[in-house]
Design an enzyme around this catalytic site. Structure first.
Site, PDB file in Angstrom:
ATOM      1  N   LYS A 161     -48.846  82.626 -38.028  1.00  0.00           N
ATOM      2  CA  LYS A 161     -47.856  81.985 -38.345  1.00  0.00           C
ATOM      3  C   LYS A 161     -48.942  80.324 -39.517  1.00  0.00           C
ATOM      4  O   LYS A 161     -49.638  80.908 -39.794  1.00  0.00           O
ATOM      5  CB  LYS A 161     -47.066  81.096 -36.865  1.00  0.00           C
ATOM      6  CG  LYS A 161     -46.330  81.764 -37.193  1.00  0.00           C
ATOM      7  CD  LYS A 161     -45.434  82.124 -37.459  1.00  0.00           C
ATOM      8  CE  LYS A 161     -44.101  83.025 -36.576  1.00  0.00           C
ATOM      9  NZ  LYS A 161     -44.794  84.234 -35.604  1.00  0.00           N
TER      10      LYS A 161
HETATM   11  C1  LIG Z   1     -37.974  84.491 -35.360  1.00  0.00           C
HETATM   12  C2  LIG Z   1     -39.568  84.148 -34.127  1.00  0.00           C
HETATM   13  N1  LIG Z   1     -39.152  84.121 -33.535  1.00  0.00           N
HETATM   14  C3  LIG Z   1     -40.198  83.770 -32.273  1.00  0.00           C
HETATM   15  C4  LIG Z   1     -40.959  83.974 -31.897  1.00  0.00           C
HETATM   16  C5  LIG Z   1     -41.676  83.902 -30.841  1.00  0.00           C
HETATM   17  O1  LIG Z   1     -42.992  83.466 -31.627  1.00  0.00           O
HETATM   18  P1  LIG Z   1     -44.252  83.117 -30.210  1.00  0.00           P
HETATM   19  O2  LIG Z   1     -45.084  84.212 -30.578  1.00  0.00           O
HETATM   20  O3  LIG Z   1     -45.253  81.943 -30.271  1.00  0.00           O
HETATM   21  O4  LIG Z   1     -43.606  82.772 -28.835  1.00  0.00           O
HETATM   22  C6  LIG Z   1     -41.387  84.577 -33.380  1.00  0.00           C
HETATM   23  C7  LIG Z   1     -43.338  84.977 -33.871  1.00  0.00           C
HETATM   24  O5  LIG Z   1     -43.459  86.238 -34.176  1.00  0.00           O
HETATM   25  C8  LIG Z   1     -40.919  84.540 -34.694  1.00  0.00           C
HETATM   26  O6  LIG Z   1     -40.894  85.022 -35.692  1.00  0.00           O
END
Ligand SMILES: Cc1ncc(COP(=O)(O)O)c(C=O)c1O
Length: 389
Positions: free
Chosen positions: A184
């Protein structure tokens, strides 16, 4: 061809965060503590808001926001089919039912008219994802939410720097959920953040994120003496560690520098690829700020003479790591079995999911890396065009 494999989404990690992590290790306070509190304050300042709760992922942030919105069994939440599975799973974990509304094929964001068509008496919230860092049509979504008394939970996993009509992503709805996963724009390894409009919502999420223990239970081993706590509801183990926040504090200081670097790379790609028979990301809309999280191109086999998956293989053979964001949610067997979803029912998300490729777009990329991505892309697409002729 480059010698070393270019790892997709590899983050830029610099000395200040390395030193801060070492300092946290030496302090012995590895878990939730003063660094997490500082990261929450810094993030609040960046967003120009008051209420933040750091958690161990965006998935946790989404789950707790849905619970915080009072949503559970029997309720429906409308979201996009072009997202990471975590968006959908968080709705299911909260006991609610996900309902998909197809995307706009140009912006790749959830289409407000499709949302409207999916509203029932059970709908309780809209969960838009600012895909790739491009803000959703929040004027229309907020209008729908107002008319039907729905909550808005923004999935801002791609959208730390995103702005819409002068307002920052995550502050337009009731809850904004952010990810600091390794690929990210700001990273903590694993990590997430919720921002809320109301103080009560933030307080409840804080409690839910640490077993349901009463406020400030994380301080119980501090130098102010042992503090008893009450378990006030059945919560989760979703708290962020100081070790993670130590990385985030310094990453956040560079968020704008990194954004400028990704914008530069974005423009270089746009220029270099203008001649190719591919679809480039739509131009950034007026009065918005794109977070430049993903640079997605569409490979249409008819036009390019190579399939999307063929292109993925060819890029890997050129030592360039690439991503796919995303096969549409109804392509996955679990959701087909559980909800009866079929890809064809969401035709825009299906087509884009089958054609899309994300090229490397990270502040860590050197100019040479960017040249390598451009050269490999042109070589593969040109070669195949010539085959076609
Ligand atoms: C659009 C979206 N939502 C939610 C998430 C979930 O994030 P995390 O990996 O921090 O739980 C991601 C992660 O890749 C994502 O791209």
């Amino acid at each position: 061809m480059r010698n070393e494999f270019l790892v997709y989404g590899s983050p830029a990690i610099e000395n200040p965060e390395i030193e801060e992590v070492v300092a946290v290790m030496q302090s012995g306070w590895l878990g939730t503590g003063p660094k997490v509190a500082r990261f929450e304050r810094d993030f609040a300042k960046y967003k120009g808001i008051e209420h933040t709760v750091a958690l161990n992922s965006c998935t946790a942030a989404l789950h707790l926001s849905i619970l915080g919105a009072g949503i559970g069994a029997g309720d429906e939440v409308i979201t996009t089919p072009l997202t990471f599975c975590a968006t959908i799973n968080a709705i299911i974990h909260a006991g609610a039912t996900p309902v998909l509304a197809d995307i706009d094929p140009i912006t790749m964001n959830i289409a407000p008219n499709e949302v409207k068509a999916k509203i029932t008496s059970r709908t309780k919230a809209i969960l838009p994802v600012h895909f790739a860092g491009r803000p959703c049509d929040m004027d229309s979504l907020c209008r729908i939410a107002d008319n039907y008394k729905l909550k808005i939970i923004e999935d801002c996993a791609h959208a730390i720097e995103t702005e819409y009509h002068g307002r920052k992503a995550g502050t337009l709805g009731d809850f904004g959920c952010f990810s600091f996963y390794v690929t990210k724009n700001v990273v903590t390894g694993e990590g997430g953040m919720v921002i809320t409009k109301s103080e009560e919502d933030a307080a409840r999420i804080k409690v839910l994120g640490l077993h349901g223990m009463s406020k400030d239970a994380w301080k119980r081993f501090g130098d102010e003496g042992y503090k008893h706590y009450q378990v006030v509801e059945c919560g989760y183990k979703y708290n962020m560690m100081d070790l993670q926040a130590a990385i985030g504090i310094h990453q956040l200081q560079r968020v704008e520098t990194y954004w400028h670097r990704r914008q530069e790379i974005w423009h270089r790609y746009n220029e270099a690829f203008a001649v190719l028979p591919i679809t480039l990301p739509a131009p950034v809309e007026l009065n918005t700020r794109h977070a430049y999280h993903l640079y997605t191109i569409l490979i249409d086999e008819q036009r390019c003479g190579i399939s999307r998956d063929g292109f993925l293989e060819a890029m890997t053979a050129q030592n360039i790591g690439i991503g796919v964001h995303y096969l549409s949610i109804p392509e996955h067997s679990y959701y087909q079995k559980t909800f009866g979803w079929q890809p064809e029912d969401y035709p825009h998300a299906m087509r884009i999911g089958r054609q899309t490729v994300s090229l490397p777009l990270s502040a860590k990329l050197s100019d040479d890396d960017v040249d390598d991505v451009i050269d490999a892309t042109k070589k593969i697409l040109k070669t195949d065009q010539q085959h076609q002729v």
